[in-house]
Scaffold this active site. Sequence first.
Site, PDB file in Angstrom:
ATOM      1  N   LYS A   1       0.853  -1.201   0.000  1.00 52.08           N
ATOM      2  CA  LYS A   1       0.000   0.000   0.000  1.00 52.08           C
ATOM      3  C   LYS A   1       0.879   1.238   0.000  1.00 52.08           C
ATOM      4  CE  LYS A   1       0.500   1.777   4.359  1.00 52.08           C
ATOM      5  NZ  LYS A   1       1.310   2.969   4.539  1.00 52.08           N
TER       6      LYS A   1
ATOM      7  N   ASP B   1      -2.607  -1.384   9.888  1.00 54.88           N
ATOM      8  CA  ASP B   1      -2.787  -1.391   8.430  1.00 54.88           C
ATOM      9  C   ASP B   1      -3.440  -2.674   7.909  1.00 54.88           C
ATOM     10  OD1 ASP B   1      -1.730   1.131   8.030  1.00 54.88           O
ATOM     11  OD2 ASP B   1       0.304   0.409   7.635  1.00 54.88           O
TER      12      ASP B   1
END
Length: 315
Positions: free
Chosen positions: A13, A151
Site C-alpha cells: 500500500k 494497516d
Amino acid sequence: MHGKMDSARAYAKINLHLEVLNKRNDGYHEIFSLMAAVGLHDLLKLEKLDVSSSRTGRSAVEIVSEGGSNASLLDEIPQKDNIITKAALKYFDEAGISGYAVFRVTKNIPSGAGMAGGSSDAAAALKLINRKLERFDDNQLMNIGSGIGADVPFCLCGGFALCTGIGEKVSPIPGKLDHHVVIANNGTHINTAEAYRSLGRTADQLRDTASLRQYELIMRNSLESGSIGSMKDILHNDFEEPVFRNHPGLKEIKDRFISLGAAHSAMTGSGSSIVGLFDDKAKAVAAKQELEKTVKQVIITGFLNDESIHDIQTI
C-alpha cells in the site's frame, strides 16, 4: 501437499495522503489517510492446514521462503516473531481451535518502507485460512486484523480507502487512477514510533470534522473522475517534514521525481519510500532509470483500481 495450493497476493500500500490528528490516551495516534493498494506484492501459499476443534493442542506456524526480491527479510525475522505467524495464531485463538499451518512466501515488498509489507502478509494469511475454515465474515476478519496491526484492515480491503481512527476504520472509495507508480527506496529505515514522537501531537484534535469531510469529498470526486488533478493540492504527508529534516536524501528523491516530470510525489507512511506518479509510461521508465543510478531499489507498478477482500486465486 498434492493437488492445488491456495495462494493469495499480498499487495503493498501507499499513502496518498496522511495526517496525524492527535494522540490518544492509550498512546496511539488518530490519523486521516487516503491509502491505495498497488501492484507490487508478496505471494503467500497455504501449503498445509491442520486444525483440531479445541484449544487444547499447541498451535504452530511454519514459514518457508520461496525467494523474491526481498527474500532476506524472511531469514532476518525469527519465525515466531513473523507477523504471518501472529496472524495465523490469532485466527486460531479467535476461532477457539488449535492448528498447524505451513505458508510458502515469496517476499518482494521492502521492510520499514511505509508500504505495509508485514500487514499485507498478515492480511493474506488471514484470508487464506478463512477461505479453508470459513469461520468469520469480512467484518469479523477486519476486527481480527486490527488486533494484529493498524494497516491490516486496509490490506484486507485493498483498492482505495479512507482510513481513520488508528487506521483500523476503513471506508472504501470506488474509483481509479491510471498513473504509473514509481517507488524509490534507498534503504533508510525509519523508526515509526520515533517519527510519531517527532510530530509532538497532543490530545487536542488538529482538524475539525467539517474540514476533514471537505477533504474526503475532494478525494472521492477525484477518484471517481479518475484524475489526481482536483486533489493534488490537498495531498500531503505530515511525516515528511520531520523525516526529511533527519534524512535530507529522501527530500532529494522527492525533488528529483518532480523534476523528472511526476504529476505528484510524496513519501509513503512514516517513510522511507518515496513515490512518484506519472501520466506517461516513457517518463516513468526514464525516471526509474535515472533514480536507479543512486537509489538502492526502484520499482514501477500501478494502482489496483478494483482490488477487493475476495482476491484469492488457486495456482
